[in-house]
Scaffold this active site. Structure first.
Site, PDB file in Angstrom:
ATOM      1  N   ARG A  93      36.828  34.427  44.795  1.00  0.00           N
ATOM      2  CA  ARG A  93      36.718  35.715  45.377  1.00  0.00           C
ATOM      3  C   ARG A  93      35.823  35.765  46.615  1.00  0.00           C
ATOM      4  O   ARG A  93      34.641  35.434  46.422  1.00  0.00           O
ATOM      5  CB  ARG A  93      36.618  36.938  44.471  1.00  0.00           C
ATOM      6  CG  ARG A  93      37.978  37.017  43.782  1.00  0.00           C
ATOM      7  CD  ARG A  93      39.210  37.565  44.572  1.00  0.00           C
ATOM      8  NE  ARG A  93      40.357  37.768  43.794  1.00  0.00           N
ATOM      9  CZ  ARG A  93      41.246  36.827  43.329  1.00  0.00           C
ATOM     10  NH1 ARG A  93      41.236  36.061  43.961  1.00  0.00           N
ATOM     11  NH2 ARG A  93      42.413  37.261  42.684  1.00  0.00           N
ATOM     12  N   HIS A 142      43.603  31.595  51.423  1.00  0.00           N
ATOM     13  CA  HIS A 142      43.920  31.976  50.052  1.00  0.00           C
ATOM     14  C   HIS A 142      44.649  31.373  49.060  1.00  0.00           C
ATOM     15  O   HIS A 142      45.838  31.776  48.533  1.00  0.00           O
ATOM     16  CB  HIS A 142      43.916  33.569  49.850  1.00  0.00           C
ATOM     17  CG  HIS A 142      43.609  34.151  48.327  1.00  0.00           C
ATOM     18  ND1 HIS A 142      43.041  35.130  48.214  1.00  0.00           N
ATOM     19  CD2 HIS A 142      43.919  33.403  47.168  1.00  0.00           C
ATOM     20  CE1 HIS A 142      42.725  35.443  46.849  1.00  0.00           C
ATOM     21  NE2 HIS A 142      43.278  34.407  46.217  1.00  0.00           N
TER      22      HIS A 142
END
Ligand SMILES: NC(=O)c1ccc[n+]([C@@H]2O[C@H](COP(=O)([O-])OP(=O)(O)OC[C@H]3O[C@@H](n4cnc5c(N)ncnc54)[C@H](OP(=O)(O)O)[C@@H]3O)[C@@H](O)[C@H]2O)c1
Length: 298
Positions: free
Chosen positions: A224, A272
Site C-alpha cells: 500500500r 497497482h
C-alpha cells in the site's frame, strides 16, 4: 439465492461466467439492479458511493482483494455485518513473481544497464552480484510477505523479515517490533514493503527510516502506497542515498499525470498490478467461505 456484486473496476460479466461454471445454483447479480432487501451476501471492490444499510438480509460482505482498510472506512453497512477479505485468490504466486522480478532488476543491475543504454554506453565493468550475497528484507510477514520471503529464500537470497509479533520461518531471519526496525533496515540491500495500510503503518517509511537503509539500497513497494512518504523517497533518490525504486502502489491512485515519480530516472512504475485478484481462484475461495455464513446452504 442471489449473491450481489458491486465494483467499479471488475467487470461483472467475467465473474458471472466463472461463477456459473462453479456454482450454477446461486446467481451472481449486479447488486445495484436487484431489490437491496434480497441481498444475503455482497462481493465488493472499489465501490461507488452507495448506502447498503437497507440490506437487512445481508449476512456477509467480502472485499475482492487483500487490503480492505478503505472498504472498512467507506462502506455504509447494516450494523454487525462482517466484512471479510480474500486471503489469496492467486495473489501470493503473483506477488512472488513481481518481487522476484524487482529483486533481479537490482541484483543483476538492470537499472544501471538501462541508464548506460540511454547514453549508448557499453557497460562491462560492473561486477556480478551473487544472489546469496544479496540481502532482501520483507517489511510485513503476513500471507503475502511470508510467501515472498520463503520464495526468495529458496532462490538463495539472504532474506529477513519484520513484523509486529514474533515469527519463525525456515530460511528467513525474523525480527519484530519497532525497537528492532532500525537494525532491520540497516541490514538490507533491497527493502520490500509488504505492510498493510493501517493507522500504525501510515507513513512508517518516513525520510528518517529510509535513511536507516545502507547507502545505495533499493526499494520495492508493492502493498500500500500510504506506508511510504513519497516526497522523502524522491529526495533520497536525488541525493543518491537510495539507488532506485520499483513502485506498484501510491498514496494517490491513479498516480497523477504531473507526479514527478513518473519521470524520475531511478523509479520504475507499475499501476497497482503486482498481485491482481484472479477470478477463478477468488471464486473458489468465496465458495469455501459462503456456506459458513448463509443459512440453508452447505
Ligand atoms: N499491490 C497489489 O496488487 C496487492 C495485492 C494484494 C495485497 N496487497 C497489499 O498487501 C498487503 C499485505 O497483504 P498480506 O495478505 O500479507 O497481509 P496480512 O496477512 O494482513 O499481513 C500483514 C503483515 O504486516 C504486519 N504488520 C501489520 N501492522 C504492523 C505494524 N504496525 N508493525 C509491524 N508489522 C505490522 C503483520 O504483522 P503480525 O503478523 O505480527 O500481525 C503481518 O505480518 C495487504 O494489506 C494489501 O494492502 C497489494
Amino acid at each position: 439465492m442471489q449473491i450481489g456484486f458491486h465494483s467499479q473496476t471488475f467487470y461483472l460479466g467475467d465473474w458471472q461466467q466463472a461463477w456459473q461454471a462453479r456454482c450454477p445454483s446461486w446467481s451472481l447479480v449486479n447488486a445495484q439492479q436487484v431489490p437491496i432487501q434480497t441481498l444475503e451476501a455482497l462481493l465488493i471492490w472499489r465501490p461507488s458511493q452507495w448506502d447498503w444499510r437497507a440490506a437487512k438480509q445481508l449476512k456477509l460482505v467480502i472485499g475482492l482483494g487483500a487490503g480492505i482498510h478503505n472498504l472498512q472506512q467507506d462502506l455504509l453497512l447494516p450494523p454487525g455485518v462482517p466484512l471479510l477479505r480474500l486471503q489469496d485468490a492467486g495473489m501470493a504466486r503473483a506477488m512472488c513473481e513481481y518481487v522476484h522480478y524487482g529483486v533481479l532488476h537490482f541484483q543483476r543491475q538492470f537499472d544501471r544497464f538501462a541508464r548506460a543504454q540511454q547514453q549508448n554506453r557499453w557497460l562491462t565493468e560492473l561486477p556480478y552480484q551473487y544472489s546469496q550475497h544479496t540481502r532482501v528484507g520483507l517489511l510485513g510477514l503476513g500471507h503475502l510477505g511470508t510467501a515472498v520471503a520463503e520464495y526468495l529464500a529458496k532462490q538463495g537470497y539472504q532474506v529477513s523479515g519484520w513484523s509486529r509479533s514474533p515469527r519463525q520461518l525456515a530460511g528467513v531471519h525474523c525480527l519484530h517490533g519497532l525497537e528492532q526496525l532500525e537494525y532491520f533496515l540497516s541490514q538490507q540491500d533491497i527493502l520490500v514493503n509488504m505492510l498493510p495500510h493501517t493507522a500504525q503503518t501510515e507513513g512508517l517509511l518516513s525520510r528518517q527510516r529510509l535513511q536507516q537503509l545502507p547507502r545505495g539500497a533499493a526499494l520495492i513497494s508493492a502493498s500500500r502506497g500510504a506506508v511510504l512518504e513519497q516526497q522523502a523517497l524522491i529526495g533520497l533518490l536525488d541525493s543518491g542515498q537510495l539507488r532506485g525504486a520499483l513502485l506498484d502502489v501510491f498514496t494517490q491512485e491513479p498516480l497523477a499525470e504531473a507526479d514527478p515519480l513518473w519521470r524520475h530516472p531511478r523509479v520504475w512504475i507499475t499501476p497497482h498490478h503486482s498481485a491482481p485478484t484472479l477470478i477463478e481462484p477468488a471464486i473458489d475461495e468465496i465458495l469455501a467461505i459462503l456456506p459458513r455464513y448463509l443459512s440453508g446452504t452447505s
